[in-house]
Design a protein around this motif. Structure first.
Motif, PDB file in Angstrom:
ATOM      1  N   SER A   1       0.845  -1.197   0.000  1.00  0.00           N
ATOM      2  CA  SER A   1       0.000   0.000   0.000  1.00  0.00           C
ATOM      3  C   SER A   1       0.873   1.236   0.000  1.00  0.00           C
ATOM      4  N   ASP A   2       0.362   2.280  -0.622  1.00  0.00           N
ATOM      5  CA  ASP A   2       1.089   3.544  -0.723  1.00  0.00           C
ATOM      6  C   ASP A   2       0.061   4.669  -0.750  1.00  0.00           C
ATOM      7  N   GLY A   3      -0.153   5.297   0.405  1.00  0.00           N
ATOM      8  CA  GLY A   3      -1.173   6.335   0.484  1.00  0.00           C
ATOM      9  C   GLY A   3      -2.551   5.741   0.228  1.00  0.00           C
ATOM     10  N   ALA A   4      -3.258   6.291  -0.753  1.00  0.00           N
ATOM     11  CA  ALA A   4      -4.597   5.802  -1.082  1.00  0.00           C
ATOM     12  C   ALA A   4      -4.567   4.595  -1.999  1.00  0.00           C
ATOM     13  N   PHE A   5      -3.386   4.219  -2.491  1.00  0.00           N
ATOM     14  CA  PHE A   5      -3.279   3.136  -3.467  1.00  0.00           C
ATOM     15  C   PHE A   5      -2.831   1.830  -2.811  1.00  0.00           C
ATOM     16  N   CYS A   6      -3.344   0.737  -3.333  1.00  0.00           N
ATOM     17  CA  CYS A   6      -2.821  -0.585  -3.005  1.00  0.00           C
ATOM     18  C   CYS A   6      -2.482  -1.274  -4.325  1.00  0.00           C
ATOM     19  N   ARG A   7      -1.294  -1.873  -4.371  1.00  0.00           N
ATOM     20  CA  ARG A   7      -0.795  -2.453  -5.624  1.00  0.00           C
ATOM     21  C   ARG A   7      -0.414  -3.911  -5.420  1.00  0.00           C
ATOM     22  N   ALA A   8      -0.835  -4.726  -6.353  1.00  0.00           N
ATOM     23  CA  ALA A   8      -0.448  -6.137  -6.382  1.00  0.00           C
ATOM     24  C   ALA A   8       0.425  -6.349  -7.616  1.00  0.00           C
ATOM     25  N   ARG A   9       1.602  -6.943  -7.397  1.00  0.00           N
ATOM     26  CA  ARG A   9       2.554  -7.135  -8.491  1.00  0.00           C
ATOM     27  C   ARG A   9       2.915  -8.614  -8.629  1.00  0.00           C
ATOM     28  N   ALA A  10       3.120  -9.016  -9.880  1.00  0.00           N
ATOM     29  CA  ALA A  10       3.628 -10.355 -10.183  1.00  0.00           C
ATOM     30  C   ALA A  10       4.654 -10.205 -11.303  1.00  0.00           C
ATOM     31  N   VAL A  11       5.604 -11.130 -11.360  1.00  0.00           N
ATOM     32  CA  VAL A  11       6.656 -11.058 -12.379  1.00  0.00           C
ATOM     33  C   VAL A  11       6.849 -12.429 -13.022  1.00  0.00           C
ATOM     34  N   GLN A  12       7.477 -12.397 -14.188  1.00  0.00           N
ATOM     35  CA  GLN A  12       7.963 -13.601 -14.845  1.00  0.00           C
ATOM     36  C   GLN A  12       9.302 -13.252 -15.491  1.00  0.00           C
ATOM     37  N   PRO A  13      10.199 -14.227 -15.657  1.00  0.00           N
ATOM     38  CA  PRO A  13      11.452 -13.940 -16.362  1.00  0.00           C
ATOM     39  C   PRO A  13      11.156 -13.409 -17.765  1.00  0.00           C
ATOM     40  N   SER A  14      11.877 -12.391 -18.181  1.00  0.00           N
ATOM     41  CA  SER A  14      11.656 -11.826 -19.501  1.00  0.00           C
ATOM     42  C   SER A  14      12.026 -12.833 -20.580  1.00  0.00           C
ATOM     43  N   PRO A  15      11.101 -13.166 -21.488  1.00  0.00           N
ATOM     44  CA  PRO A  15      11.433 -14.069 -22.579  1.00  0.00           C
ATOM     45  C   PRO A  15      12.395 -13.448 -23.592  1.00  0.00           C
ATOM     46  N   ALA A  16      12.546 -12.109 -23.548  1.00  0.00           N
ATOM     47  CA  ALA A  16      13.354 -11.421 -24.551  1.00  0.00           C
ATOM     48  C   ALA A  16      14.735 -11.037 -24.049  1.00  0.00           C
ATOM     49  N   THR A  17      14.873 -10.765 -22.742  1.00  0.00           N
ATOM     50  CA  THR A  17      16.132 -10.231 -22.219  1.00  0.00           C
ATOM     51  C   THR A  17      16.550 -11.002 -20.984  1.00  0.00           C
ATOM     52  N   ALA A  18      17.711 -11.652 -21.067  1.00  0.00           N
ATOM     53  CA  ALA A  18      18.221 -12.403 -19.923  1.00  0.00           C
ATOM     54  C   ALA A  18      18.512 -11.457 -18.759  1.00  0.00           C
ATOM     55  N   GLY A  19      18.218 -11.908 -17.547  1.00  0.00           N
ATOM     56  CA  GLY A  19      18.495 -11.111 -16.367  1.00  0.00           C
ATOM     57  C   GLY A  19      17.474 -10.033 -16.085  1.00  0.00           C
ATOM     58  N   ARG A  20      16.387  -9.987 -16.845  1.00  0.00           N
ATOM     59  CA  ARG A  20      15.330  -9.007 -16.619  1.00  0.00           C
ATOM     60  C   ARG A  20      14.015  -9.738 -16.385  1.00  0.00           C
ATOM     61  N   ALA A  21      13.078  -9.041 -15.780  1.00  0.00           N
ATOM     62  CA  ALA A  21      11.764  -9.618 -15.510  1.00  0.00           C
ATOM     63  C   ALA A  21      10.685  -8.732 -16.115  1.00  0.00           C
ATOM     64  N   GLU A  22       9.622  -9.359 -16.577  1.00  0.00           N
ATOM     65  CA  GLU A  22       8.424  -8.622 -16.963  1.00  0.00           C
ATOM     66  C   GLU A  22       7.513  -8.564 -15.746  1.00  0.00           C
ATOM     67  N   GLN A  23       6.955  -7.397 -15.510  1.00  0.00           N
ATOM     68  CA  GLN A  23       6.147  -7.176 -14.307  1.00  0.00           C
ATOM     69  C   GLN A  23       4.762  -6.661 -14.669  1.00  0.00           C
ATOM     70  N   ILE A  24       3.760  -7.177 -13.997  1.00  0.00           N
ATOM     71  CA  ILE A  24       2.407  -6.640 -14.106  1.00  0.00           C
ATOM     72  C   ILE A  24       2.018  -6.074 -12.750  1.00  0.00           C
ATOM     73  N   THR A  25       1.435  -4.883 -12.778  1.00  0.00           N
ATOM     74  CA  THR A  25       0.971  -4.221 -11.553  1.00  0.00           C
ATOM     75  C   THR A  25      -0.520  -3.934 -11.670  1.00  0.00           C
TER      76      THR A  25
END
Length: 287
Positions: A233-257
Motif C-alpha cells: 500500500s502507498d497512500g490511497a493506493f494498493c498495488r499487487a505485483r507479479a513477475v515472470q522472467p523476460s522471454p526477450a532479455t536475460a536477467g530481466r523480468a516482466e512485471q504486471i501491476t
C-alpha cells in the motif's frame, strides 16, 4: 520562322514546385507505439566522456546508466504522452528540427534532473530526461541526447521489438479489465481508457500496467490468480505485483501491476481487499 513564332507566342509551362515535407507526426516517425524500441532512439555516444552501461529497454521507454567524472547518472527516452501538460514551457533549443517538431523543457522534474519534451505535429509528446552527472553540464548533455533522437527519427534508425511468445508485451492491458468480474473493484458502469502503447489501462478505480524491471518486487509473497504476488500500500493506493522472467532479455523480468485507489479517504491498506480481488481476476488471464 515557326520556331520564332512559337518562342514569341507560346507560354512556357510553369515549373512544378518541389514537394514540401509533411509535418512529422508521431505515427509517421515512430510507427506502432506498442512495439516501439525506445532504445533505437537513444544514442549513448552522445554522452561524451562518460562510461555508459548497456541501455535497458522497457515497454514504454529506454534507460541507460552512466558515470561522468565519478558521478553516477541516468538518461531515459520515453514514455509517450498526449494529455495537456501545463509544466511544459518553450526554451531556446539550438538543434535542427524536422518540420512539425518542437522541443520544450519541463518545469516539473525531480531535483538534479533536466527534462526535455519532443512534441510532434499532432501534439504527441516524447520525454527525454537526464539525472545526475555533472550539474553544470546536465542540460547541455540532455540536448545532445535530443539531437540523437532527431537523427534517429530522420535517419531511418527507428526499430520495433518482436515480443516472443508468452511475453506480456503482447497482452492488451485493457482486455484484462473489460470483464464483469472487475465490476465490483472498478465500478459496474466504468469504461476502460488505454495508454498510448497498449501496455497500461485504467477502468474506474483499477489500473493495469506492464513493465520490464531489473529487480523483482520484495515483500511477503502470496498467491493471486495462480501466481506469486506481492501486495503493498502507498497512500490511497494498493498495488499487487507479479513477475515472470523476460522471454526477450536475460536477467530481466516482466512485471504486471494491478492498482486500486481508495476513494473513501480511509488511507492505509483500505484498498487492498479490492486490489487482491482485482489481481486474482487479472493474473489468471495473462499467459
Amino acid at each position: 520562322m515557326l520556331i520564332t513564332a512559337c518562342a514569341a507566342g507560346c507560354a512556357a509551362e510553369p515549373a512544378a514546385a518541389p514537394d514540401s515535407p509533411a509535418p512529422l507526426t508521431a505515427v509517421s516517425a515512430l510507427g506502432d507505439f506498442g512495439t516501439l524500441d525506445y532504445c533505437s532512439l537513444l544514442d549513448t555516444t552522445r554522452l561524451a566522456r562518460s562510461t555508459v552501461a548497456t541501455p535497458d529497454s522497457s515497454f514504454t521507454g529506454c534507460q541507460a546508466d552512466f558515470v561522468q567524472n565519478g558521478r553516477q547518472g541516468s538518461v531515459t527516452v520515453g514514455p509517450l504522452a498526449a494529455d495537456r501538460d501545463p509544466n511544459i514551457q518553450p526554451y531556446a533549443y539550438a538543434g535542427r528540427l524536422p518540420d512539425g517538431i518542437t522541443v520544450q523543457q519541463s518545469n516539473f522534474a525531480p531535483a538534479e534532473t533536466c527534462a526535455r519534451t519532443i512534441t510532434f505535429a499532432e501534439g504527441t509528446r516524447l520525454s527525454v530526461t537526464l539525472s545526475g552527472g555533472d550539474a553544470d553540464q546536465r542540460c547541455a548533455r540532455t540536448d545532445t541526447v535530443v539531437d540523437g533522437v532527431m537523427t534517429a527519427l530522420t535517419g531511418g534508425r527507428v526499430r520495433h521489438a518482436r515480443f516472443p511468445d508468452r511475453s506480456w508485451g503482447r497482452v492488451d492491458a485493457c482486455a484484462l479489465l473489460q470483464s464483469h468480474d472487475l465490476d465490483a473493484a472498478s465500478g459496474a458502469d466504468t469504461q476502460t481508457a488505454g495508454g498510448m502503447t497498449g501496455h497500461s489501462c485504467i477502468r474506474g478505480k483499477v489500473s493495469v500496467d506492464f513493465a520490464v524491471v531489473k529487480q523483482a518486487p520484495t515483500g511477503p509473497a502470496e498467491t493471486l490468480g495462480g501466481r506469486n504476488a506481492r501486495v503493498t500500500s502507498d497512500g490511497a493506493f494498493c498495488r499487487a505485483r507479479a513477475v515472470q522472467p523476460s522471454p526477450a532479455t536475460a536477467g530481466r523480468a516482466e512485471q504486471i501491476t494491478v492498482s486500486v485507489v481508495d476513494t473513501t479517504g480511509s488511507g492505509g491498506d483500505a484498498a487492498c481487499p479490492a486490489a487482491r480481488a482485482a489481481a486474482e481476476a487479472v493474473f489468471a488471464k495473462i499467459p
